[in-house]
Design a protein around this motif. Structure first.
Motif, PDB file in Angstrom:
ATOM      1  N   VAL A  11      -9.698  25.407  10.951  1.00  0.00           N
ATOM      2  CA  VAL A  11      -8.935  26.216  11.821  1.00  0.00           C
ATOM      3  C   VAL A  11      -9.060  27.413  11.091  1.00  0.00           C
ATOM      4  N   PHE A  12      -9.417  28.590  12.000  1.00  0.00           N
ATOM      5  CA  PHE A  12      -9.262  30.012  11.426  1.00  0.00           C
ATOM      6  C   PHE A  12      -8.169  30.695  11.769  1.00  0.00           C
ATOM      7  N   HIS A  13      -7.231  31.144  10.751  1.00  0.00           N
ATOM      8  CA  HIS A  13      -5.881  31.494  11.071  1.00  0.00           C
ATOM      9  C   HIS A  13      -5.814  33.087  11.225  1.00  0.00           C
ATOM     10  N   SER A  14      -4.924  33.314  11.867  1.00  0.00           N
ATOM     11  CA  SER A  14      -4.626  34.797  12.213  1.00  0.00           C
ATOM     12  C   SER A  14      -4.230  35.543  11.257  1.00  0.00           C
ATOM     13  N   TRP A  15      -4.662  37.051  10.962  1.00  0.00           N
ATOM     14  CA  TRP A  15      -4.054  37.857  10.148  1.00  0.00           C
ATOM     15  C   TRP A  15      -4.114  37.482   8.731  1.00  0.00           C
ATOM     16  N   SER A  16      -5.241  36.759   8.594  1.00  0.00           N
ATOM     17  CA  SER A  16      -5.287  36.106   7.075  1.00  0.00           C
ATOM     18  C   SER A  16      -6.805  36.285   6.432  1.00  0.00           C
ATOM     19  N   ALA A  17      -6.869  36.495   5.137  1.00  0.00           N
ATOM     20  CA  ALA A  17      -8.170  36.221   4.439  1.00  0.00           C
ATOM     21  C   ALA A  17      -8.193  34.432   4.457  1.00  0.00           C
ATOM     22  N   GLN A  18      -9.172  34.242   5.037  1.00  0.00           N
ATOM     23  CA  GLN A  18      -9.289  32.773   4.922  1.00  0.00           C
ATOM     24  C   GLN A  18      -9.084  31.980   3.840  1.00  0.00           C
ATOM     25  N   GLU A  19      -9.882  32.505   2.762  1.00  0.00           N
ATOM     26  CA  GLU A  19      -9.852  31.651   1.271  1.00  0.00           C
ATOM     27  C   GLU A  19      -8.655  32.025   0.545  1.00  0.00           C
ATOM     28  N   LEU A  20      -7.853  32.736   1.022  1.00  0.00           N
ATOM     29  CA  LEU A  20      -6.719  33.246   0.192  1.00  0.00           C
ATOM     30  C   LEU A  20      -5.272  32.585   0.724  1.00  0.00           C
ATOM     31  N   ILE A  21      -5.268  31.687   1.730  1.00  0.00           N
ATOM     32  CA  ILE A  21      -4.170  31.121   2.304  1.00  0.00           C
ATOM     33  C   ILE A  21      -3.924  29.808   2.043  1.00  0.00           C
ATOM     34  N   ASP A  22      -2.795  29.319   2.028  1.00  0.00           N
ATOM     35  CA  ASP A  22      -2.238  27.792   1.602  1.00  0.00           C
ATOM     36  C   ASP A  22      -1.542  27.407   2.709  1.00  0.00           C
ATOM     37  N   PRO A  23      -1.603  27.146   3.849  1.00  0.00           N
ATOM     38  CA  PRO A  23      -0.879  26.896   5.170  1.00  0.00           C
ATOM     39  C   PRO A  23      -0.069  25.316   4.619  1.00  0.00           C
ATOM     40  N   LEU A  24       1.216  25.576   4.922  1.00  0.00           N
ATOM     41  CA  LEU A  24       1.992  24.115   4.879  1.00  0.00           C
ATOM     42  C   LEU A  24       1.675  23.349   5.881  1.00  0.00           C
ATOM     43  N   ALA A  25       1.492  22.074   5.478  1.00  0.00           N
ATOM     44  CA  ALA A  25       1.216  20.943   6.676  1.00  0.00           C
ATOM     45  C   ALA A  25       2.686  20.533   6.961  1.00  0.00           C
TER      46      ALA A  25
END
Length: 451
Positions: A21-35
């Protein structure tokens, strides 16, 4: 519904997200989405069984909360009957949704053009204004957000615009009123209003009135800080638009459908625009839907002249069925009235009490279920708790505040140096008090950074 822990499934969901998943408004390697495992009403929970009271309403759109059974049933019924159909046909769900929306829009905004969301609603509103007037420019405010598509993001007045700002989109920005951080050296709301209108008229004059198609404003700016305009400002903008033949567009994507304790925020200010955009709360985001409400004059422009625009999924039956059910539920359950009543009797007073106890709170603003706390390092200088558009270490105080809120079971809406209090419009008093108590504890963390 009681959350059932299932960490193995949660780990698999998280792994697939991180892989694909490519997340909006984000640096992809710096995020940690809650499941997230599930949601109901004003709460959601993760796969470890931790439950959160959602004071963000997702992205300020679950105005009736998660999984309202009547809206879920309406989507299921529509799916069984007709899942989809092309927009050129008259479909019951589409017609009824348009009728119910038109019943609630101010003035003669009786024609509804459906879009897939708020950004493309703004895109089409601007296109309509330009075609109606034959003029190229659009004026929009700093401290605003109008969407992530090319035209909408150029209209946006916050840093999310910068990376995509073409400089050739025909957009001119101006300062709207905001007394707490006034650009006009104002000391009262009356001064702020008068000077902001003077500034806007000067901008119109220097840009050339004959070149300006539209002025677009969020009725109450949302993501930029929930800043209700001072009395008389929107009426003054309406007068300027009439004076110079400019189309007045109000963006109600976030503020509409009960969020401010009225069906539309325009009702609070007794003003009728020429075009009004909506999305989010129209069906609580259960199925993507947005739209533009058109005045008679603009609709007549396209009476015998084709409107050169459309979308494959305009007025999608599932989305419109969700809108019909949502609007009916809001009316039957008094959800708009609930937002107005509890905003006045519970949320507003409680937030002002928090401001008295917490030196990190510089200002409280809002109405209905639409509030913001401006967090500062110093109340006297009004220095923000974090710099404008801060990231990384510079944003540490707000990150610490947000982490404390989540640890206390509260999911906050945080943007720059603010936390917004935007729960579902049908949140009850007990839930509000639970969330406000968690907010109280989290603000103690923000207080640690006060000078």
């Amino acid at each position: 519904m009681t959350p059932q822990p299932n960490p193995e499934v949660g780990a698999a969901v998280k792994a697939a997200d991180r892989a694909h998943v490519f997340h909006s408004w984000s640096a992809q390697e710096l995020i940690d989405p809650l499941a997230v495992a599930g949601a109901e009403g004003s709460y959601f929970w993760d796969y470890d069984g931790r439950r959160y009271l959602d004071f963000s309403s997702a992205l300020v759109y679950t105005n009736i909360g998660y999984q309202h059974p009547e809206v879920v049933a309406a989507i299921q019924e529509q799916a069984a009957r007709m899942t989809t159909f092309a927009p050129a046909f008259a479909i019951e769900a589409r017609s009824e949704a348009a009728r119910l929306i038109a019943e609630r829009t101010p003035g003669d905004l009786d024609k509804i053009f459906f879009t897939n969301g708020g950004a493309d609603a703004v895109e089409h509103a601007v296109r309509m204004a330009r075609l109606h007037t034959g003029r190229p420019k659009v004026l929009s405010a700093y401290r605003s957000y109008h969407g992530g598509t090319q035209q909408a993001v150029n209209l946006t007045g916050d840093p999310r615009r910068w990376a995509s700002d073409s400089g050739t989109a025909g957009v001119v920005h101006f300062w709207a009123p905001f007394l707490y951080r006034s650009r006009f050296y104002a000391e009262t709301e009356e001064q702020e209003c008068a000077r902001a209108l003077e500034h806007l008229e000067a901008t119109i004059a220097f840009e050339g009135p004959s070149t300006i198609a539209a002025i677009i404003l969020e009725t109450v700016p949302g993501t930029a800080g929930i800043m209700p305009p001072p009395p008389g400002y929107l009426a003054g903008v309406r007068e300027l638009c009439d004076k110079y033949g400019i189309v007045f567009v109000l963006d109600e994507v976030m503020a509409g459908f009960g969020r401010t304790g009225t069906w539309f925020a325009a009702d609070l200010f007794d003003v009728v625009p020429d075009l009004m955009t909506f999305a989010k709360g129209v069906n609580s985001g259960y199925v993507p839907l947005g739209g533009v409400a058109l005045s008679g004059a603009i609709a007549d422009t396209f009476g015998k002249r084709p409107y050169p625009g459309g979308l494959t999924y305009s007025g999608h039956p599932l989305a419109c069925a969700a809108a019909v059910a949502t609007i009916n539920v809001m009316a039957e359950e008094g959800i708009v009235e609930n937002a107005a009543r509890l905003g006045t009797s519970v949320v507003g007073p409680a937030l002002h009490e928090l401001a008295e106890r917490h030196p990190s709170v510089g200002e409280v603003r809002g109405v209905g279920m639409f509030w913001a706390l401006e967090l500062v390092r110093n109340r006297e200088t009004r220095e923000p708790l974090v710099p404008y558009n801060a990231t990384g270490e510079a944003n540490a105080p707000m990150a610490a505040f947000a982490a404390a809120a989540k640890a206390g079971g509260l999911w906050p809406f945080v943007n720059m140096n603010r936390t917004h209090v935007v729960p579902p419009c049908n949140t009850d008093e007990a839930e509000l008090k639970e969330g406000l108590a968690a907010l109280d504890s989290a603000l103690s963390v923000a207080d640690e950074y006060v000078e």
